[in-house]
Design an enzyme around this catalytic site. Structure first.
Site, PDB file in Angstrom:
ATOM      1  N   TYR A 152       0.867  -1.175   0.000  1.00 26.36           N
ATOM      2  CA  TYR A 152       0.000   0.000   0.000  1.00 26.36           C
ATOM      3  C   TYR A 152       0.910   1.233   0.000  1.00 26.36           C
ATOM      4  CZ  TYR A 152      -3.460   3.395   1.661  1.00 26.36           C
ATOM      5  OH  TYR A 152      -4.270   4.491   1.801  1.00 26.36           O
ATOM      6  N   ASP A 191      -2.129  -0.895  -4.169  1.00 25.17           N
ATOM      7  CA  ASP A 191      -2.510   0.482  -4.457  1.00 25.17           C
ATOM      8  C   ASP A 191      -1.227   1.308  -4.536  1.00 25.17           C
ATOM      9  OD1 ASP A 191      -3.434   3.058  -4.546  1.00 25.17           O
ATOM     10  OD2 ASP A 191      -4.636   2.942  -2.719  1.00 25.17           O
ATOM     11  N   HIS A 295     -12.397   1.590  -4.050  1.00 22.86           N
ATOM     12  CA  HIS A 295     -11.573   0.947  -5.070  1.00 22.86           C
ATOM     13  C   HIS A 295     -12.288  -0.310  -5.551  1.00 22.86           C
ATOM     14  CE1 HIS A 295      -7.551   2.999  -4.261  1.00 22.86           C
ATOM     15  NE2 HIS A 295      -8.331   3.446  -3.279  1.00 22.86           N
TER      16      HIS A 295
END
Length: 645
Positions: A152, A191, A295
């Site tokens: 992340y 991400d 998302h």
């Protein structure tokens, strides 16, 4: 084999949204996602607060990294099916979070570390690495054919976070380079918080304008990402490898402004792989139909057999000492993989789930006790009574015994009050009548011991009153108690004539607001006068005004400024429609030099440019914007963007 990555925006809240609210546990969700390796980002949970069904999922080995700096922030989790159990796993990218960070070879992988950190410890100080690792952003698992990074990445919403992000990016790049130097292949999922090219953004011109740059690629994070990807760098974007020209393949939307229905978003979630692994991949997808977060998941599928060499995928995932006698038997290979134990980072080894740690359940569990004899009960009763009085004692006065019975403290004879007594269903009117009788006895006993002076002082201080007509004393306390009985339908039904003389109470001019209309006598309700007209007038005055109408002639929606500054906390109105390509931030003047700031924009299908302060005037035209983050810039309004990561 299928690998899936999803920023869930809170692993504990995913089941609050459709369609996942129909699932009983996380296992059901993982099975529905239908992937062999599932990687979550932004789990927003700590080890102390994670639910057991998320930490111990039947059929999956779970590996977590939690934020050490703040609770409910960041965090990643990797779930791996038993059939493809990794041979090693570690938290973080630098090895400082691993108990066996000194391991430098795959043979030592069972100790917990994958190794090969390159020059990370030389380029970054210990404090810098601690800061980069402190937010719980990386879990690494070794599957022999490849090393999987679940990451992340930080965002660049501010200058300080932008510098932090570039250091983090540099550290990840160095670790990948070090692994490649010893012949390892790498897959990175997660991400990345970077929009790579204009095709990956819903409104690239608006992004350029928001950032104050001359071209889309001028941002430092975008330059780094371009250099990290093939052909310059080692990694390949699997989705663009299979779908180089597909538009609208966005993975993130600003749900606070309902931007997802119009697909007004950006692609910032990726599955990246080193070039040597590309032939193993069969496809890369963006799964926009999966809801539950701001998302959507992204995934990639690996072939069961390599198209060039003919090697079987499962054979590449099996350690050398675990290869079955017949390596061509795929089913046998799966069985071997299922029997292996996971690395020590797996949540199954946590004390709270391995049976080593005593939980609160152990303190309240039912234990076997010997049955008490009748004589033992009598002894306990005798000791519990005041003054050690037993069953046969006659020293208790009648008034004391009655008070003990009312308070539920008596344990004399067959009238002993047990716990079941407090849960037994009794008549409401009988219980309330008994309460009124008890209060009357207490009041009479109290008044009987008062002198004339004490009685006069009680009347003046406690709010009592004496009715000469009825010839009896009535206190405000007894009035309120009797009034509360009107809540019971049985009590009211016995006095539906509306008379209160028999109860020695005074009916107030207005009904008690705590008493429902259905519980009151019809005559009493109908005799209550309506509220004064001035009360209704004040209600009309204090009633909030309706929202203004936007340029679509529809009610506008109210927002609050959350950004720090002189306007923080102020409320304003915007068009309630979803943000789309017609957003004013993406509209250029019709001709060079034309001033369209105060000109009403033509109304289209999506949100118009209506804006009004709740306590100010209307502003037509685009508003001045500051540089938002990758997700905040999707909306064109910084006040509604997600919190900093």
């Amino acid at each position: 084999m299928r690998i899936l990555s999803w920023n869930v925006n809170g692993i504990r809240t995913i089941r609050q949204y459709s369609p996942w609210n129909e699932h009983k546990n996380l296992k059901s969700i993982l099975d529905t996602l239908d992937a062999d390796i599932i990687c979550f980002q932004e789990t927003k949970v700590t080890r102390q607060r994670i639910e057991p069904d998320a930490a111990m999922v039947p059929g999956y080995d779970a590996f977590f990294s939690f934020s050490k700096s703040k609770q409910g922030y960041s965090g990643v989790a990797t779930y791996v099916k038993y059939g493809i159990t990794p041979v090693a796993a570690e938290e973080g990218f630098s090895g400082i979070l691993s108990s066996a960070a000194g391991s430098q070879s795959i043979e030592d992988a069972n100790n917990g570390a994958i190794g090969h950190y390159g020059n990370i410890h030389q380029e970054f100080t210990a404090s810098e690495l601690a800061a980069l690792e402190n937010e719980g952003r990386v879990v690494v698992t070794d599957h022999r054919l490849f090393v999987l990074f679940n990451i992340y990445f930080p965002n660049d919403a501010s200058e300080e976070r932008g510098e932090f992000k570039m250091k983090f990016n540099r550290a990840i790049e160095m670790r990948v380079t070090a692994l490649q130097a010893v012949g390892r292949d790498v897959i990175i999922v997660g991400d990345v918080n970077v929009v790579h090219k204009e095709i990956d953004h819903c409104d690239p011109h608006k992004s350029i304008k928001d950032w104050g740059i001359t071209s889309f690629d001028d941002l430092p994070s975008r330059k780094w990402f371009s250099n990290f990807l093939h052909p310059i760098g080692p990694m390949v974007d699997t989705f663009r490898h299979f779908h180089p020209t597909q538009t609208g393949a966005f993975t993130c939307w600003n749900t606070l402004i309902n931007a997802r229905p119009a697909n007004y978003g950006a692609r910032i979630d990726y599955v990246l792989a080193t070039h040597n692994l590309v032939d193993w991949f069969e496809d890369g997808t963006v799964e926009q139909s999966v809801m539950g977060s701001d998302h959507c998941p992204v995934s990639a599928t690996l072939r069961a057999i390599h198209p060039t060499t003919g090697r079987r995928l499962l054979e590449q995932l099996v350690p050398p000492d675990a290869i079955p006698e017949d390596p061509t038997d795929a089913e046998a290979t799966v069985e071997v993989l299922k029997r292996r134990d996971p690395p020590v980072l797996c949540s199954k080894y946590w004390d709270e789930f391995s049976g080593k740690q005593r939980t609160l359940l152990g303190f309240v569990s039912k234990v076997e006790t010997s049955k008490c004899t009748e004589s033992t009960k009598d002894a306990i009763v005798a000791q519990s009574l005041p003054g050690g009085l037993g069953r046969s004692s006659s020293n208790l006065s009648k008034s004391s015994l009655n008070k003990q019975k009312r308070k539920g403290e008596s344990a004399v004879g067959n009238g002993q009050v047990t716990l079941n007594h407090f849960f037994a269903k009794t008549s409401t009117s009988k219980r309330k009548d008994q309460t009124l009788s008890n209060q009357k006895e207490d009041l009479e006993e109290e008044l009987s011991h008062m002198t004339d002076e004490e009685l006069a002082r009680y009347l003046s201080t406690e709010g009592g009153s004496f009715s000469s007509q009825a010839g009896s004393f009535t206190s405000h306390q007894s009035i309120s108690t009797a009034s509360s009985f009107a809540e019971d339908s049985n009590f009211v039904g016995e006095n539906c004539d509306g008379s209160a003389d028999d109860q020695n109470i005074t009916v107030p001019a207005y009904p008690d607001p705590s008493i429902s209309n259905s519980s009151q006598c019809s005559p009493s309700v109908s005799n209550h006068p309506p509220p004064p007209s001035n009360v209704r007038s004040w209600s009309d005055i204090l009633k909030p005004p309706p929202p203004p109408m936007c340029y679509h002639n529809e009610p506008a929606k109210e927002y609050t400024v959350n950004k720090t500054g002189q306007n923080k906390g102020r409320r304003f109105y915007l068009c309630a429609r979803m943000v789309g390509p017609s957003d004013p931030g993406g509209v250029e003047p019709p001709e060079p030099g034309a001033n369209t700031r105060w000109k009403k924009k033509e109304v289209g299908q999506f949100r118009c440019d209506y804006f009004k302060w709740k306590n100010g005037g209307v502003v037509n035209g685009p508003k001045k914007r500051e540089k938002p983050s990758e997700q905040g810039r999707l909306s064109g309004e910084n006040s509604a963007k997600r919190p900093k990561r």
